[in-house]
Design a protein around this motif. Sequence first.
Motif, PDB file in Angstrom:
ATOM      1  N   VAL A   1      67.125 -87.492  40.848  1.00  0.00           N
ATOM      2  CA  VAL A   1      66.662 -86.878  39.613  1.00  0.00           C
ATOM      3  C   VAL A   1      67.890 -86.532  38.783  1.00  0.00           C
ATOM      4  CG1 VAL A   1      65.446 -84.922  38.618  1.00  0.00           C
ATOM      5  CG2 VAL A   1      64.611 -85.947  40.728  1.00  0.00           C
ATOM      6  N   ALA A   2      67.849 -86.912  37.488  1.00  0.00           N
ATOM      7  CA  ALA A   2      68.988 -86.679  36.591  1.00  0.00           C
ATOM      8  C   ALA A   2      68.636 -85.643  35.532  1.00  0.00           C
ATOM      9  CB  ALA A   2      69.384 -87.990  35.931  1.00  0.00           C
ATOM     10  N   ARG A   3      69.621 -84.838  35.189  1.00  0.00           N
ATOM     11  CA  ARG A   3      69.539 -83.920  34.046  1.00  0.00           C
ATOM     12  C   ARG A   3      70.675 -84.292  33.105  1.00  0.00           C
ATOM     13  NH1 ARG A   3      66.696 -79.605  33.418  1.00  0.00           N
ATOM     14  NH2 ARG A   3      65.351 -78.823  35.062  1.00  0.00           N
ATOM     15  N   VAL A   4      70.322 -84.737  31.909  1.00  0.00           N
ATOM     16  CA  VAL A   4      71.306 -85.198  30.934  1.00  0.00           C
ATOM     17  C   VAL A   4      72.148 -84.017  30.458  1.00  0.00           C
ATOM     18  CG1 VAL A   4      71.601 -86.237  28.649  1.00  0.00           C
ATOM     19  CG2 VAL A   4      69.855 -87.119  30.201  1.00  0.00           C
ATOM     20  N   THR A   5      73.489 -84.207  30.458  1.00  0.00           N
ATOM     21  CA  THR A   5      74.392 -83.155  29.984  1.00  0.00           C
ATOM     22  C   THR A   5      74.967 -83.471  28.608  1.00  0.00           C
ATOM     23  OG1 THR A   5      76.233 -84.176  31.180  1.00  0.00           O
ATOM     24  CG2 THR A   5      75.033 -82.407  32.299  1.00  0.00           C
ATOM     25  N   GLU A   6      75.297 -84.740  28.360  1.00  0.00           N
ATOM     26  CA  GLU A   6      75.830 -85.117  27.049  1.00  0.00           C
ATOM     27  C   GLU A   6      75.619 -86.604  26.809  1.00  0.00           C
ATOM     28  OE1 GLU A   6      80.276 -86.059  26.732  1.00  0.00           O
ATOM     29  OE2 GLU A   6      80.213 -84.478  28.265  1.00  0.00           O
ATOM     30  N   CYS A   7      75.531 -86.955  25.510  1.00  0.00           N
ATOM     31  CA  CYS A   7      75.325 -88.353  25.133  1.00  0.00           C
ATOM     32  C   CYS A   7      76.226 -88.728  23.965  1.00  0.00           C
ATOM     33  CB  CYS A   7      73.872 -88.593  24.719  1.00  0.00           C
ATOM     34  SG  CYS A   7      72.678 -88.404  26.035  1.00  0.00           S
ATOM     35  N   THR A   8      76.645 -89.976  23.960  1.00  0.00           N
ATOM     36  CA  THR A   8      77.360 -90.541  22.817  1.00  0.00           C
ATOM     37  C   THR A   8      76.620 -91.808  22.413  1.00  0.00           C
ATOM     38  OG1 THR A   8      78.833 -91.785  24.280  1.00  0.00           O
ATOM     39  CG2 THR A   8      79.621 -89.641  23.527  1.00  0.00           C
ATOM     40  N   SER A   9      76.773 -92.181  21.140  1.00  0.00           N
ATOM     41  CA  SER A   9      76.042 -93.364  20.674  1.00  0.00           C
ATOM     42  C   SER A   9      76.999 -94.411  20.132  1.00  0.00           C
ATOM     43  CB  SER A   9      75.038 -92.982  19.593  1.00  0.00           C
ATOM     44  OG  SER A   9      75.714 -92.577  18.414  1.00  0.00           O
TER      45      SER A   9
ATOM     46  N   ALA B   1      75.017 -87.458  33.142  1.00  0.00           N
ATOM     47  CA  ALA B   1      73.990 -86.588  33.720  1.00  0.00           C
ATOM     48  C   ALA B   1      74.432 -86.049  35.065  1.00  0.00           C
ATOM     49  CB  ALA B   1      72.686 -87.374  33.886  1.00  0.00           C
ATOM     50  N   ASP B   2      73.910 -84.867  35.383  1.00  0.00           N
ATOM     51  CA  ASP B   2      74.062 -84.309  36.729  1.00  0.00           C
ATOM     52  C   ASP B   2      72.906 -84.867  37.544  1.00  0.00           C
ATOM     53  OD1 ASP B   2      76.321 -82.773  36.165  1.00  0.00           O
ATOM     54  OD2 ASP B   2      75.103 -81.120  35.388  1.00  0.00           O
ATOM     55  N   ILE B   3      73.223 -85.522  38.657  1.00  0.00           N
ATOM     56  CA  ILE B   3      72.197 -86.196  39.453  1.00  0.00           C
ATOM     57  C   ILE B   3      72.171 -85.619  40.862  1.00  0.00           C
ATOM     58  CG2 ILE B   3      71.380 -88.408  40.331  1.00  0.00           C
ATOM     59  CD1 ILE B   3      72.952 -89.746  38.055  1.00  0.00           C
ATOM     60  N   VAL B   4      70.962 -85.355  41.333  1.00  0.00           N
ATOM     61  CA  VAL B   4      70.744 -84.935  42.715  1.00  0.00           C
ATOM     62  C   VAL B   4      70.013 -86.097  43.388  1.00  0.00           C
ATOM     63  CG1 VAL B   4      69.643 -83.276  44.244  1.00  0.00           C
ATOM     64  CG2 VAL B   4      70.576 -82.515  42.049  1.00  0.00           C
ATOM     65  N   TRP B   5      70.666 -86.705  44.385  1.00  0.00           N
ATOM     66  CA  TRP B   5      70.120 -87.865  45.072  1.00  0.00           C
ATOM     67  C   TRP B   5      69.296 -87.442  46.275  1.00  0.00           C
ATOM     68  CZ3 TRP B   5      70.432 -92.041  42.271  1.00  0.00           C
ATOM     69  CH2 TRP B   5      71.493 -92.208  41.373  1.00  0.00           C
TER      70      TRP B   5
ATOM     71  N   GLN C   1      75.215 -84.790  45.282  1.00  0.00           N
ATOM     72  CA  GLN C   1      75.097 -84.283  43.917  1.00  0.00           C
ATOM     73  C   GLN C   1      76.347 -84.721  43.187  1.00  0.00           C
ATOM     74  OE1 GLN C   1      74.387 -80.103  43.628  1.00  0.00           O
ATOM     75  NE2 GLN C   1      72.709 -80.142  45.104  1.00  0.00           N
ATOM     76  N   GLU C   2      76.156 -85.299  42.007  1.00  0.00           N
ATOM     77  CA  GLU C   2      77.317 -85.757  41.250  1.00  0.00           C
ATOM     78  C   GLU C   2      76.984 -85.889  39.781  1.00  0.00           C
ATOM     79  OE1 GLU C   2      78.506 -89.577  42.800  1.00  0.00           O
ATOM     80  OE2 GLU C   2      76.436 -90.198  43.015  1.00  0.00           O
ATOM     81  N   ARG C   3      78.037 -85.918  38.984  1.00  0.00           N
ATOM     82  CA  ARG C   3      77.895 -86.167  37.547  1.00  0.00           C
ATOM     83  C   ARG C   3      78.284 -87.621  37.319  1.00  0.00           C
ATOM     84  NH1 ARG C   3      79.766 -82.023  33.143  1.00  0.00           N
ATOM     85  NH2 ARG C   3      77.829 -81.154  33.937  1.00  0.00           N
ATOM     86  N   MET C   4      77.370 -88.371  36.729  1.00  0.00           N
ATOM     87  CA  MET C   4      77.607 -89.799  36.505  1.00  0.00           C
ATOM     88  C   MET C   4      77.168 -90.199  35.113  1.00  0.00           C
ATOM     89  SD  MET C   4      76.430 -91.618  40.038  1.00  0.00           S
ATOM     90  CE  MET C   4      77.156 -93.171  39.602  1.00  0.00           C
TER      91      MET C   4
END
Length: 161
Positions: free
Chosen positions: A43-51, A68-72, A77-80
């Motif tokens: 499950v991912a939670r978006v932290t920042e986006c660029t376009s 996003a911060d992802i919990v596998w 747990q990692e930011r990817m």
Amino acid sequence: MKWVAGLFALLILVAGVLLGLTGFTKFDPAAGTNSRPLVDRGVARVTECTSEGPVSIRGFGTWWSCQADIVWESGRQERMRAEPDQLTPSDKGSEVPVVQRGEGAVRNGSGNSPVYRADFEPSVFLGIGSMFGGLGIGVIGALAVVGTVGSRRKKAQERDF
């Protein structure tokens, strides 16, 4: 006048090729092959986006690249950074199911397999079909321009006789 038509035909051909490559990139046919097996779910939670866009190396349109911060499910747990356009700013504040495809040394570095939305269905058929479809549209458009100019020239020559 012929060189203007030729230039216009070339522009139509290039636009068709870019359109085809955009579809190819969007459907990511390589992810749909057995060479990229499912590694993990999470499950991912978006932290920042660029376009990027409106025209970028990926094609036409706005392409989002989100971190996003992802919990596998495996407990990691990692930011990817997800693959382009898999996550968008509208995903901020919500939990998005994701999968990790591939293994080993890939474009994100060793051990960082590409991250996709869980509901994303990569397609070899649609990716390659988009590429050939765009190329076909470009070729037909270019031939239409060249044919129209040739037919006008022929009619002008017939009137002169």
